[in-house]
Scaffold this motif. Structure first.
Motif, PDB file in Angstrom:
ATOM      1  N   GLY A 148       0.824  -1.216   0.000  1.00 52.12           N
ATOM      2  CA  GLY A 148       0.000   0.000   0.000  1.00 52.12           C
ATOM      3  C   GLY A 148       0.851   1.256   0.000  1.00 52.12           C
ATOM      4  N   ASP A 149       1.918   1.244   0.790  1.00 48.34           N
ATOM      5  CA  ASP A 149       2.818   2.407   0.818  1.00 48.34           C
ATOM      6  C   ASP A 149       3.475   2.608  -0.551  1.00 48.34           C
ATOM      7  N   ILE A 150       3.909   1.496  -1.154  1.00 48.30           N
ATOM      8  CA  ILE A 150       4.586   1.565  -2.450  1.00 48.30           C
ATOM      9  C   ILE A 150       3.624   2.128  -3.507  1.00 48.30           C
ATOM     10  N   ALA A 151       2.393   1.602  -3.521  1.00 45.26           N
ATOM     11  CA  ALA A 151       1.416   2.038  -4.530  1.00 45.26           C
ATOM     12  C   ALA A 151       1.009   3.498  -4.297  1.00 45.26           C
ATOM     13  N   ALA A 152       0.781   3.880  -3.049  1.00 42.55           N
ATOM     14  CA  ALA A 152       0.340   5.253  -2.754  1.00 42.55           C
ATOM     15  C   ALA A 152       1.417   6.256  -3.137  1.00 42.55           C
ATOM     16  N   HIS A 153       2.653   5.926  -2.814  1.00 42.81           N
ATOM     17  CA  HIS A 153       3.759   6.809  -3.168  1.00 42.81           C
ATOM     18  C   HIS A 153       3.861   6.939  -4.691  1.00 42.81           C
ATOM     19  N   GLY A 154       3.714   5.812  -5.392  1.00 45.52           N
ATOM     20  CA  GLY A 154       3.779   5.816  -6.851  1.00 45.52           C
ATOM     21  C   GLY A 154       2.659   6.643  -7.464  1.00 45.52           C
ATOM     22  N   ALA A 155       1.459   6.546  -6.908  1.00 50.42           N
ATOM     23  CA  ALA A 155       0.311   7.285  -7.454  1.00 50.42           C
ATOM     24  C   ALA A 155       0.521   8.791  -7.306  1.00 50.42           C
ATOM     25  N   ARG A 156       1.008   9.209  -6.157  1.00 48.57           N
ATOM     26  CA  ARG A 156       1.266  10.648  -5.951  1.00 48.57           C
ATOM     27  C   ARG A 156       2.336  11.153  -6.916  1.00 48.57           C
ATOM     28  N   GLU A 157       3.414  10.387  -7.010  1.00 47.40           N
ATOM     29  CA  GLU A 157       4.508  10.815  -7.873  1.00 47.40           C
ATOM     30  C   GLU A 157       4.064  10.850  -9.338  1.00 47.40           C
ATOM     31  N   ALA A 158       3.334   9.845  -9.778  1.00 47.24           N
ATOM     32  CA  ALA A 158       2.894   9.787 -11.179  1.00 47.24           C
ATOM     33  C   ALA A 158       1.956  10.946 -11.487  1.00 47.24           C
ATOM     34  N   PHE A 159       1.028  11.224 -10.595  1.00 46.51           N
ATOM     35  CA  PHE A 159       0.074  12.318 -10.820  1.00 46.51           C
ATOM     36  C   PHE A 159       0.818  13.646 -10.948  1.00 46.51           C
ATOM     37  N   ALA A 160       1.776  13.863 -10.071  1.00 49.78           N
ATOM     38  CA  ALA A 160       2.547  15.117 -10.104  1.00 49.78           C
ATOM     39  C   ALA A 160       3.382  15.197 -11.378  1.00 49.78           C
ATOM     40  N   HIS A 161       3.987  14.093 -11.751  1.00 46.19           N
ATOM     41  CA  HIS A 161       4.858  14.095 -12.926  1.00 46.19           C
ATOM     42  C   HIS A 161       4.065  14.251 -14.220  1.00 46.19           C
ATOM     43  N   LEU A 162       2.941  13.554 -14.319  1.00 47.91           N
ATOM     44  CA  LEU A 162       2.199  13.532 -15.587  1.00 47.91           C
ATOM     45  C   LEU A 162       1.425  14.819 -15.820  1.00 47.91           C
ATOM     46  N   ALA A 169      10.945 -26.950  -0.384  1.00 50.89           N
ATOM     47  CA  ALA A 169      10.372 -26.780   0.963  1.00 50.89           C
ATOM     48  C   ALA A 169       9.195 -27.741   1.126  1.00 50.89           C
ATOM     49  N   ASP A 170       8.712 -27.896   2.364  1.00 51.53           N
ATOM     50  CA  ASP A 170       7.594 -28.822   2.535  1.00 51.53           C
ATOM     51  C   ASP A 170       6.257 -28.086   2.645  1.00 51.53           C
ATOM     52  N   ASP A 171       6.240 -26.842   2.223  1.00 51.63           N
ATOM     53  CA  ASP A 171       5.004 -26.059   2.288  1.00 51.63           C
ATOM     54  C   ASP A 171       4.852 -25.318   0.959  1.00 51.63           C
ATOM     55  N   ASP A 172       3.798 -25.666   0.205  1.00 50.90           N
ATOM     56  CA  ASP A 172       3.627 -25.040  -1.116  1.00 50.90           C
ATOM     57  C   ASP A 172       2.570 -23.934  -1.095  1.00 50.90           C
ATOM     58  N   ARG A 173       2.109 -23.559   0.077  1.00 45.22           N
ATOM     59  CA  ARG A 173       1.054 -22.542   0.138  1.00 45.22           C
ATOM     60  C   ARG A 173       1.596 -21.139  -0.154  1.00 45.22           C
ATOM     61  N   ALA A 174       0.762 -20.343  -0.803  1.00 44.00           N
ATOM     62  CA  ALA A 174       1.157 -18.981  -1.150  1.00 44.00           C
ATOM     63  C   ALA A 174      -0.086 -18.115  -1.241  1.00 44.00           C
ATOM     64  N   ARG A 175       0.149 -16.843  -1.270  1.00 42.13           N
ATOM     65  CA  ARG A 175      -0.966 -15.924  -1.449  1.00 42.13           C
ATOM     66  C   ARG A 175      -0.494 -14.820  -2.389  1.00 42.13           C
ATOM     67  N   PHE A 176      -1.398 -14.391  -3.266  1.00 39.22           N
ATOM     68  CA  PHE A 176      -1.125 -13.249  -4.116  1.00 39.22           C
ATOM     69  C   PHE A 176      -1.854 -12.056  -3.531  1.00 39.22           C
ATOM     70  N   ARG A 177      -1.165 -10.957  -3.456  1.00 37.29           N
ATOM     71  CA  ARG A 177      -1.800  -9.756  -2.918  1.00 37.29           C
ATOM     72  C   ARG A 177      -1.587  -8.599  -3.884  1.00 37.29           C
ATOM     73  N   THR A 178      -2.530  -7.676  -3.896  1.00 32.96           N
ATOM     74  CA  THR A 178      -2.329  -6.452  -4.648  1.00 32.96           C
ATOM     75  C   THR A 178      -2.956  -5.287  -3.901  1.00 32.96           C
ATOM     76  N   VAL A 179      -2.389  -4.121  -4.109  1.00 35.75           N
ATOM     77  CA  VAL A 179      -3.009  -2.895  -3.609  1.00 35.75           C
ATOM     78  C   VAL A 179      -3.130  -1.926  -4.782  1.00 35.75           C
ATOM     79  N   LEU A 180      -4.338  -1.431  -4.981  1.00 36.24           N
ATOM     80  CA  LEU A 180      -4.579  -0.380  -5.969  1.00 36.24           C
ATOM     81  C   LEU A 180      -4.564   0.945  -5.237  1.00 36.24           C
ATOM     82  N   ALA A 181      -3.851   1.921  -5.782  1.00 36.53           N
ATOM     83  CA  ALA A 181      -3.862   3.274  -5.217  1.00 36.53           C
ATOM     84  C   ALA A 181      -4.412   4.220  -6.277  1.00 36.53           C
ATOM     85  N   TYR A 182      -5.448   4.958  -5.892  1.00 35.80           N
ATOM     86  CA  TYR A 182      -6.132   5.886  -6.793  1.00 35.80           C
ATOM     87  C   TYR A 182      -5.898   7.286  -6.271  1.00 35.80           C
ATOM     88  N   TYR A 183      -5.507   8.164  -7.178  1.00 33.18           N
ATOM     89  CA  TYR A 183      -5.218   9.537  -6.742  1.00 33.18           C
ATOM     90  C   TYR A 183      -5.724  10.517  -7.789  1.00 33.18           C
TER      91      TYR A 183
END
Ligand SMILES: O=c1nc[nH]c2c1ncn2[C@H]1C[C@H](O)[C@@H](COP(=O)(O)OP(=O)(O)OP(=O)(O)O)O1
Length: 187
Positions: free
Chosen positions: A40-54, A99-113
Motif C-alpha cells: 500500500g505504501d509503495i502504490a500510494a507513493h507511486g500514485a502521488r509521484e505519477a500524478f505530479a509528474h504527468l 520446501a515442505d510447504d507449497d502454500r502462497a498468497r497473491f496480494r495487490t493494492v490499488l492506489a487511486y489519486y
C-alpha cells in the motif's frame, strides 16, 4: 472520466478494463518504487509521484502486487517483479519444491489519486505453487493454483472473479460508484 492506469504491465490493464465501467488508459511512467514491505505504501507513493509528474486532471491508478510464499515467510513479496526478472517463475517453482510447504498468497493494492487524497483498495487470494499449467494470464499465473486451476488456466473474467486484483477492483468499483460525498478512504 478516463482513469490513467500507470503501469508497464498490459495484463493488469486488461483485467482492470474488463472490470471497470470507466475507460482505462495505460500510461507508461516508471515511478519510484520505494523500498517497503507494505504494498500500500509503495502504490500510494507511486500514485502521488505519477500524478505530479504527468500533470493534467485525470485521476491515476497504480497497482502494486506480489506473490507471498508461506515456506519463505512471504518471499518474494514486494520484490516479486525483481525475482521474476532474475530467477524467473520457474526458479520460484523450484525453490518452493525444496520446501515442505507449497502454500502462497497473491496480494495487490490499488492506489487511486485524483489530486485530493490517495485512496487504496487491497485484495488477496490463497493458493499453492505448482508445476506450470495454462497459457492465459501473465507473470506467476501458470504456477499459482487456486481451487484446482492455475490462474493461467482461467479466462480474464474467471481470474477476476477470484483473484487478488479482482477483489481489489471490486472494492474500487464500489467506491467509484458511490456518491463523492460518501467516499471515504482508505479501504
Ligand atoms: O495477477 C498476477 N498474476 C501473476 N503475476 C502477477 C500478477 N500481478 C502481478 N504479477 C507479477 C508481475 C511482477 O513480476 C510482480 C508484481 O510486480 P509489480 O511491480 O506489481 O508489477 P510490474 O512490475 O509487472 O508492473 P508495474 O509495476 O509497471 O505495474 O508480480
Amino acid at each position: 472520466m478516463t482513469i490513467r492506469f500507470v503501469t508497464s504491465n498490459e495484463g493488469k490493464v486488461r483485467e482492470a478494463s474488463e472490470y471497470l465501467t470507466e475507460p482505462v488508459e495505460q500510461v507508461n511512467y516508471d515511478y519510484t518504487e520505494i523500498q517497503s514491505d507494505d504494498l500500500g505504501d509503495i502504490a500510494a507513493h507511486g500514485a502521488r509521484e505519477a500524478f505530479a509528474h504527468l500533470g493534467g486532471e485525470a485521476p491515476v491508478l497504480v497497482d502494486d502486487a506480489g506473490l507471498f510464499c508461506d515456506a519463505f515467510d512471504g518471499f518474494p513479496g514486494p520484490y516479486s517483479a525483481y525475482v521474476q526478472d532474475t530467477v524467473g517463475v520457474g526458479g520460484v517453482r523450484e525453490l518452493v519444491a525444496t520446501a515442505d510447504d507449497d502454500r502462497a498468497r497473491f496480494r495487490t493494492v490499488l492506489a487511486y489519486y485524483d489530486g485530493d487524497e490517495v485512496v487504496t483498495f487491497d485484495g488477496a487470494v490463497q493458493g499453492r505453487i505448482v508445476d506450470p499449467r495454462g497459457d492465459g494470464g501473465f507473470g506467476y499465473d501458470p504456477i499459482f493454483e487456486h481451487d484446482g486451476q492455475t490462474l493461467a488456466e482461467m479466462s480474464t473474467a474467471e481470474k477476476n472473479a477470484i483473484s487478488h486484483r479482482g477483489r481489489a477492483l471490486a472494492k474500487f468499483a464500489d467506491w467509484l460508484a458511490a456518491e463523492p460525498a460518501e467516499r471515504k478512504g482508505p479501504r
